[in-house]
Enzyme design. Structure first.
Site, mmCIF file in Angstrom:
data_model
loop_
_atom_site.group_PDB
_atom_site.id
_atom_site.type_symbol
_atom_site.label_atom_id
_atom_site.label_comp_id
_atom_site.label_asym_id
_atom_site.label_seq_id
_atom_site.Cartn_x
_atom_site.Cartn_y
_atom_site.Cartn_z
ATOM 1 N N LYS A 173 15.965 59.434 13.473
ATOM 2 C CA LYS A 173 16.901 58.770 14.560
ATOM 3 C C LYS A 173 17.020 57.220 13.936
ATOM 4 O O LYS A 173 15.589 56.803 14.145
ATOM 5 C CB LYS A 173 16.893 58.865 15.717
ATOM 6 C CG LYS A 173 17.348 60.548 16.324
ATOM 7 C CD LYS A 173 16.732 60.732 17.676
ATOM 8 C CE LYS A 173 15.318 60.773 17.903
ATOM 9 N NZ LYS A 173 14.966 61.326 19.097
ATOM 10 N N THR A 204 20.147 53.829 27.943
ATOM 11 C CA THR A 204 19.879 54.696 27.102
ATOM 12 C C THR A 204 18.595 55.920 27.445
ATOM 13 O O THR A 204 18.016 56.480 26.609
ATOM 14 C CB THR A 204 19.413 54.231 25.849
ATOM 15 O OG1 THR A 204 18.225 53.242 26.072
ATOM 16 C CG2 THR A 204 20.578 53.463 24.891
ATOM 17 N N GLY A 206 16.652 58.816 28.197
ATOM 18 C CA GLY A 206 16.691 60.355 28.142
ATOM 19 C C GLY A 206 17.777 60.519 26.826
ATOM 20 O O GLY A 206 18.158 61.641 26.615
ATOM 21 N N THR A 207 17.989 59.704 25.906
ATOM 22 C CA THR A 207 18.980 59.920 24.758
ATOM 23 C C THR A 207 18.230 60.776 23.732
ATOM 24 O O THR A 207 18.950 61.687 23.239
ATOM 25 C CB THR A 207 19.291 58.482 24.049
ATOM 26 O OG1 THR A 207 18.184 57.933 23.651
ATOM 27 C CG2 THR A 207 20.158 57.877 24.773
ATOM 28 N N GLY A 208 17.097 60.783 23.637
ATOM 29 C CA GLY A 208 16.362 61.785 22.784
ATOM 30 C C GLY A 208 16.338 63.029 23.146
ATOM 31 O O GLY A 208 16.317 64.026 22.371
ATOM 32 N N CYS A 209 16.026 63.040 24.374
ATOM 33 C CA CYS A 209 15.902 64.346 25.039
ATOM 34 C C CYS A 209 17.371 65.030 25.087
ATOM 35 O O CYS A 209 17.312 66.557 24.713
ATOM 36 C CB CYS A 209 15.389 64.515 26.574
ATOM 37 S SG CYS A 209 14.084 63.690 26.877
#
Length: 264
Positions: A173, A204, A206-209
């Site tokens: 990412k 943003t 929790g975007t990775g989760c």
């Protein structure tokens, strides 16, 4: 109905971790199940405390799921200790889990550390080689590859090294620091860039989760890896575009934006 399992920590404020994963999986059309690695006292401003599951209880949770409703995909998020990582790897191997997507969560969006130092090497040794895909951000890719990542060329070099070393596909990412929201998928010895829509939204959390859970959901439904990434990025872009603004820190996105136009 296809099923997906999330193995991760909690977020009582609902924007990340298990809560975000279940919302994401549900909105992406699969039946969501969860195994909790740790109860995390956190909100949009940071992490206050972490209470890990015991190894035995973690094993019991995993066995309860796999012995009854075998998941079509597995997403792994926050696992804070080496001992718990070993339990997960042992049980996933035992049950021959499929479509494992690993988000190597080391630091929260707020900057709080979520993984003990010894756990990083155990993650590298035990879980990453089992994954179909890992989804590191820039700092996590630097740890996993041993390379400094300052440019798109560096991203390609780091993703290639991770792929060559561990044999798993890598969705690196980019983030706004290097190339806005463009991500690099490195799989089968080649890289492909996925352009992201730049959204001026500071929330943003929790975007990775959310991204890794959406990818796992799509893999569970039988989509290819590339198509799973495309659809997951589209979902997260739309969830961010709603511009939900909650909390005093980096707030969550609106996972259920699809329901906005429905009368319930």
């Amino acid at each position: 109905m296809k099923t997906a399992l999330t193995i991760a920590g909690t977020d009582p404020s609902g924007g990340a971790g298990i809560q975000a994963d279940i919302k994401t999986m549900t909105m992406n059309g699969v039946y969501a199940m969860s195994v909790i690695t740790a109860q995390v006292a956190q909100n949009t401003t940071g992490v206050r405390a972490i209470q890990e599951s015991t190894p035995d209880f973690l094993k019991d949770q995993l066995d309860a799921v796999f012995e009854d409703i075998f998941p079509d995909a597995v997403k792994i998020g926050m696992v804070s200790s080496a001992e718990l990582i070993r339990v997960i790897a042992y049980r996933l191997r035992y049950f021959q889990a499929v479509h494992i997507v690993l988000d190597p969560v080391m630091v929260a969006t707020s900057g709080s550390s979520l993984m003990k130092t010894d756990a990083v090497q155990t993650l590298i040794d035990e879980l990453i080689p089992m994954a179909e895909l890992i989804t590191p951000n820039i700092s996590e890719a630097e740890v996993l590859s041993g390379l400094s990542v300052q440019s798109k060329d560096d991203m390609l070099a780091a993703a290639k090294r991770i792929f060559d070393t561990y044999g798993c596909a890598v969705l690196l990412k980019g983030g706004h620091s290097i190339n806005d929201a463009n991500d690099l998928l490195y799989a089968k010895g080649a890289g492909r860039w996925f352009e992201g829509k730049r959204i001026n939204n500071p929330n943003t959390h929790g975007t990775g989760c959310t991204l890794s859970s959406a990818i796992a959901s799509n893999l569970a439904k039988g989509l290819s890896l590339e198509e799973s990434v495309i659809k997951a990025k589209d979902y997260i872009s739309k969830a961010l575009s709603v511009m939900l603004d909650l909390g005093k820190g980096s707030g969550p996105m609106q996972h259920n934006f699809i329901l906005n136009d429905l009368s319930i």
